[in-house]
Design a protein around this motif. Structure first.
Motif, mmCIF file in Angstrom:
data_model
loop_
_atom_site.group_PDB
_atom_site.id
_atom_site.type_symbol
_atom_site.label_atom_id
_atom_site.label_comp_id
_atom_site.label_asym_id
_atom_site.label_seq_id
_atom_site.Cartn_x
_atom_site.Cartn_y
_atom_site.Cartn_z
ATOM 1 N N UNK A 240 7.341 -52.714 1.706
ATOM 2 C CA UNK A 240 7.724 -52.841 3.110
ATOM 3 C C UNK A 240 9.191 -53.235 3.214
ATOM 4 N N UNK A 241 9.624 -54.186 2.380
ATOM 5 C CA UNK A 241 11.023 -54.605 2.413
ATOM 6 C C UNK A 241 11.955 -53.433 2.118
ATOM 7 N N UNK A 242 11.657 -52.689 1.078
ATOM 8 C CA UNK A 242 12.545 -51.600 0.660
ATOM 9 C C UNK A 242 12.400 -50.358 1.535
ATOM 10 N N UNK A 243 11.166 -49.941 1.806
ATOM 11 C CA UNK A 243 10.945 -48.667 2.492
ATOM 12 C C UNK A 243 11.014 -48.766 4.009
ATOM 13 N N UNK A 244 10.415 -49.799 4.570
ATOM 14 C CA UNK A 244 10.376 -49.922 6.030
ATOM 15 C C UNK A 244 11.604 -50.631 6.584
ATOM 16 N N UNK B 230 14.172 -55.596 -6.232
ATOM 17 C CA UNK B 230 14.037 -54.371 -7.025
ATOM 18 C C UNK B 230 12.610 -54.207 -7.532
ATOM 19 N N UNK B 231 12.209 -52.960 -7.745
ATOM 20 C CA UNK B 231 10.938 -52.705 -8.422
ATOM 21 C C UNK B 231 11.232 -52.739 -9.908
ATOM 22 N N UNK C 48 11.853 -58.436 -8.285
ATOM 23 C CA UNK C 48 11.456 -58.310 -6.875
ATOM 24 C C UNK C 48 11.403 -59.646 -6.136
ATOM 25 N N UNK C 49 11.928 -60.697 -6.730
ATOM 26 C CA UNK C 49 11.779 -62.042 -6.172
ATOM 27 C C UNK C 49 12.399 -62.183 -4.784
ATOM 28 N N UNK C 50 11.649 -62.822 -3.909
ATOM 29 C CA UNK C 50 12.100 -63.221 -2.580
ATOM 30 C C UNK C 50 11.745 -64.701 -2.431
ATOM 31 N N UNK C 51 12.169 -65.304 -1.339
ATOM 32 C CA UNK C 51 11.788 -66.680 -1.056
ATOM 33 C C UNK C 51 10.859 -66.654 0.150
ATOM 34 N N UNK C 52 9.674 -67.231 -0.018
ATOM 35 C CA UNK C 52 8.702 -67.321 1.075
ATOM 36 C C UNK C 52 8.448 -68.798 1.336
ATOM 37 N N UNK C 53 8.783 -69.221 2.538
ATOM 38 C CA UNK C 53 8.638 -70.631 2.921
ATOM 39 C C UNK C 53 9.246 -71.570 1.886
ATOM 40 N N UNK D 76 24.215 -55.194 -16.137
ATOM 41 C CA UNK D 76 23.693 -54.042 -15.389
ATOM 42 C C UNK D 76 23.357 -54.431 -13.959
ATOM 43 N N UNK D 77 22.989 -55.700 -13.739
ATOM 44 C CA UNK D 77 22.712 -56.204 -12.407
ATOM 45 C C UNK D 77 21.277 -56.050 -11.938
ATOM 46 N N UNK D 78 20.420 -55.431 -12.725
ATOM 47 C CA UNK D 78 19.059 -55.197 -12.258
ATOM 48 C C UNK D 78 18.277 -56.497 -12.069
ATOM 49 N N UNK D 79 18.496 -57.470 -12.925
ATOM 50 C CA UNK D 79 17.779 -58.745 -12.823
ATOM 51 C C UNK D 79 18.418 -59.679 -11.807
#
Length: 162
Positions: free
Chosen positions: A30-34, A41-42, A52-57, A103-106
Protein backbone atom coordinates in the motif's frame (compact mmCIF):
# COMPACT_ATOMS: atom_id res chain seq x y z
CA UNK A 1 -5.22 -13.89 1.09
CA UNK A 2 -8.55 -12.14 0.88
CA UNK A 3 -9.47 -10.50 -2.41
CA UNK A 4 -12.39 -8.49 -1.06
CA UNK A 5 -11.43 -4.85 -1.17
CA UNK A 6 -12.67 -2.30 1.29
CA UNK A 7 -11.79 1.28 2.10
CA UNK A 8 -9.30 1.46 4.93
CA UNK A 9 -8.23 4.73 6.53
CA UNK A 10 -4.53 5.00 7.33
CA UNK A 11 -2.51 7.82 8.85
CA UNK A 12 0.86 7.94 7.13
CA UNK A 13 3.40 10.71 7.69
CA UNK A 14 0.77 12.78 9.46
CA UNK A 15 -1.73 12.64 6.60
CA UNK A 16 -4.93 10.62 6.43
CA UNK A 17 -5.33 8.35 3.41
CA UNK A 18 -8.36 6.30 2.39
CA UNK A 19 -7.06 3.20 0.62
CA UNK A 20 -9.11 0.65 -1.31
CA UNK A 21 -7.48 -2.71 -0.68
CA UNK A 22 -8.03 -6.07 0.95
CA UNK A 23 -7.56 -5.81 4.73
CA UNK A 24 -4.78 -8.41 4.69
CA UNK A 25 -2.73 -6.55 2.08
CA UNK A 26 0.80 -5.96 3.35
CA UNK A 27 1.39 -2.37 4.43
CA UNK A 28 4.50 -2.26 2.22
CA UNK A 29 2.44 -2.75 -0.94
CA UNK A 30 0.00 0.00 0.00
CA UNK A 31 2.82 2.40 0.86
CA UNK A 32 4.66 1.81 -2.40
CA UNK A 33 1.82 1.14 -4.85
CA UNK A 34 -1.09 3.20 -3.55
CA UNK A 35 0.66 6.06 -1.76
CA UNK A 36 3.78 6.15 -3.99
CA UNK A 37 6.14 6.21 -1.01
CA UNK A 38 9.32 4.47 -2.08
CA UNK A 39 11.43 4.77 1.07
CA UNK A 40 10.45 1.31 2.31
CA UNK A 41 11.97 -1.32 0.02
CA UNK A 42 10.91 -4.87 -0.76
CA UNK A 43 13.77 -7.09 0.35
CA UNK A 44 12.96 -10.56 1.62
CA UNK A 45 9.19 -10.30 2.02
CA UNK A 46 9.51 -12.23 5.28
CA UNK A 47 10.25 -9.42 7.75
CA UNK A 48 13.84 -10.57 8.17
CA UNK A 49 16.05 -8.11 6.27
CA UNK A 50 14.73 -4.74 7.45
CA UNK A 51 14.60 -2.99 4.07
CA UNK A 52 10.86 -2.33 4.49
CA UNK A 53 11.07 -0.86 8.00
CA UNK A 54 8.65 1.89 8.99
CA UNK A 55 7.79 3.35 12.39
CA UNK A 56 4.34 2.51 13.77
CA UNK A 57 3.36 4.32 16.95
CA UNK A 58 7.03 4.97 17.73
CA UNK A 59 8.24 1.41 17.16
CA UNK A 60 10.24 0.08 14.19
CA UNK A 61 8.12 -2.42 12.24
CA UNK A 62 8.56 -4.54 9.13
CA UNK A 63 5.89 -3.34 6.69
CA UNK A 64 6.14 -6.41 4.44
CA UNK A 65 4.50 -8.64 7.06
CA UNK A 66 1.98 -6.24 8.63
CA UNK A 67 -1.53 -6.19 7.14
CA UNK A 68 -3.03 -2.76 6.62
CA UNK A 69 -5.95 -3.73 8.85
CA UNK A 70 -3.47 -3.74 11.76
CA UNK A 71 -2.54 -0.12 11.02
CA UNK A 72 -5.96 1.48 11.41
CA UNK A 73 -5.93 4.16 14.15
CA UNK A 74 -2.14 4.01 14.28
CA UNK A 75 0.52 6.49 13.23
CA UNK A 76 2.76 5.20 10.43
CA UNK A 77 5.96 7.05 9.52
CA UNK A 78 8.02 6.27 6.45
CA UNK A 79 11.42 7.62 5.42
CA UNK A 80 9.60 10.35 3.51
CA UNK A 81 7.98 11.50 6.76
CA UNK A 82 11.22 12.13 8.64
CA UNK A 83 12.46 15.25 6.92
CA UNK A 84 12.65 17.15 3.67
CA UNK A 85 15.44 18.16 1.30
CA UNK A 86 15.59 21.54 3.03
CA UNK A 87 15.27 20.25 6.60
CA UNK A 88 16.71 16.78 7.09
CA UNK A 89 16.05 14.76 10.21
CA UNK A 90 19.22 14.49 12.36
CA UNK A 91 19.41 10.78 11.55
CA UNK A 92 19.30 11.46 7.81
CA UNK A 93 21.89 14.22 8.19
CA UNK A 94 24.21 11.94 10.18
CA UNK A 95 24.01 9.18 7.57
CA UNK A 96 24.96 11.71 4.88
CA UNK A 97 27.82 13.18 6.91
CA UNK A 98 29.25 9.74 7.66
CA UNK A 99 28.72 8.56 4.06
CA UNK A 100 26.94 5.54 5.54
CA UNK A 101 25.73 3.99 2.31
CA UNK A 102 27.12 2.06 -0.56
CA UNK A 103 24.32 0.58 -2.65
CA UNK A 104 21.72 2.18 -0.36
CA UNK A 105 19.23 -0.68 -0.39
CA UNK A 106 19.41 -1.24 3.38
CA UNK A 107 19.47 2.49 4.12
CA UNK A 108 15.73 2.88 4.68
CA UNK A 109 15.75 0.14 7.31
CA UNK A 110 18.90 1.39 8.99
CA UNK A 111 17.61 4.97 9.19
CA UNK A 112 14.10 4.04 10.33
CA UNK A 113 15.36 1.57 12.94
CA UNK A 114 17.82 4.20 14.20
CA UNK A 115 15.09 6.84 14.40
CA UNK A 116 12.83 4.50 16.38
CA UNK A 117 15.71 3.64 18.72
CA UNK A 118 16.51 7.32 19.34
CA UNK A 119 12.85 8.10 19.96
CA UNK A 120 12.91 5.53 22.77
CA UNK A 121 16.50 6.03 23.94
CA UNK A 122 18.22 9.28 22.89
CA UNK A 123 21.51 8.18 24.49
CA UNK A 124 22.14 4.56 23.38
CA UNK A 125 25.45 2.88 24.00
CA UNK A 126 27.35 1.40 21.09
CA UNK A 127 26.32 -2.08 22.22
CA UNK A 128 22.64 -1.02 22.31
CA UNK A 129 22.96 0.33 18.77
CA UNK A 130 24.60 -2.86 17.56
CA UNK A 131 21.93 -4.97 19.24
CA UNK A 132 19.13 -2.89 17.72
CA UNK A 133 20.57 -2.97 14.19
CA UNK A 134 21.63 -6.63 14.21
CA UNK A 135 18.56 -7.72 12.23
CA UNK A 136 18.95 -5.08 9.51
CA UNK A 137 20.93 -6.73 6.75
CA UNK A 138 23.57 -4.87 4.77
CA UNK A 139 25.41 -6.78 2.07
CA UNK A 140 27.77 -3.95 1.05
CA UNK A 141 29.77 -3.75 4.25
CA UNK A 142 28.92 -0.18 5.31
CA UNK A 143 28.55 -1.31 8.93
CA UNK A 144 31.34 0.87 10.35
CA UNK A 145 29.97 4.00 8.68
CA UNK A 146 26.42 3.13 9.73
CA UNK A 147 27.50 2.73 13.36
CA UNK A 148 29.31 6.09 13.24
CA UNK A 149 26.21 7.70 11.71
CA UNK A 150 23.95 6.33 14.45
CA UNK A 151 26.29 7.53 17.17
CA UNK A 152 26.52 10.95 15.46
CA UNK A 153 22.72 11.14 15.26
CA UNK A 154 22.47 10.20 18.93
CA UNK A 155 24.76 13.11 19.74
CA UNK A 156 22.65 15.48 17.68
CA UNK A 157 19.41 14.26 19.20
CA UNK A 158 20.94 14.52 22.67
CA UNK A 159 21.95 18.11 21.89
CA UNK A 160 18.34 18.93 21.09
CA UNK A 161 18.53 19.10 17.29
CA UNK A 162 15.37 17.06 16.82
Amino acid sequence: MSTTQTTIRLTVNGRIHDVDAAPDTALLYVLRNNLELNGPKFGCGLGECGACTVIIDGVAARSCVIPISACVHRDVITLEGLGSRDHLDPVQQAFIEEQAAQCGYCLNGMIMTTKALLMQNPHPSESEVLSTLQYNLCRCGAHVEILRAVMRAAGQVAEGHK
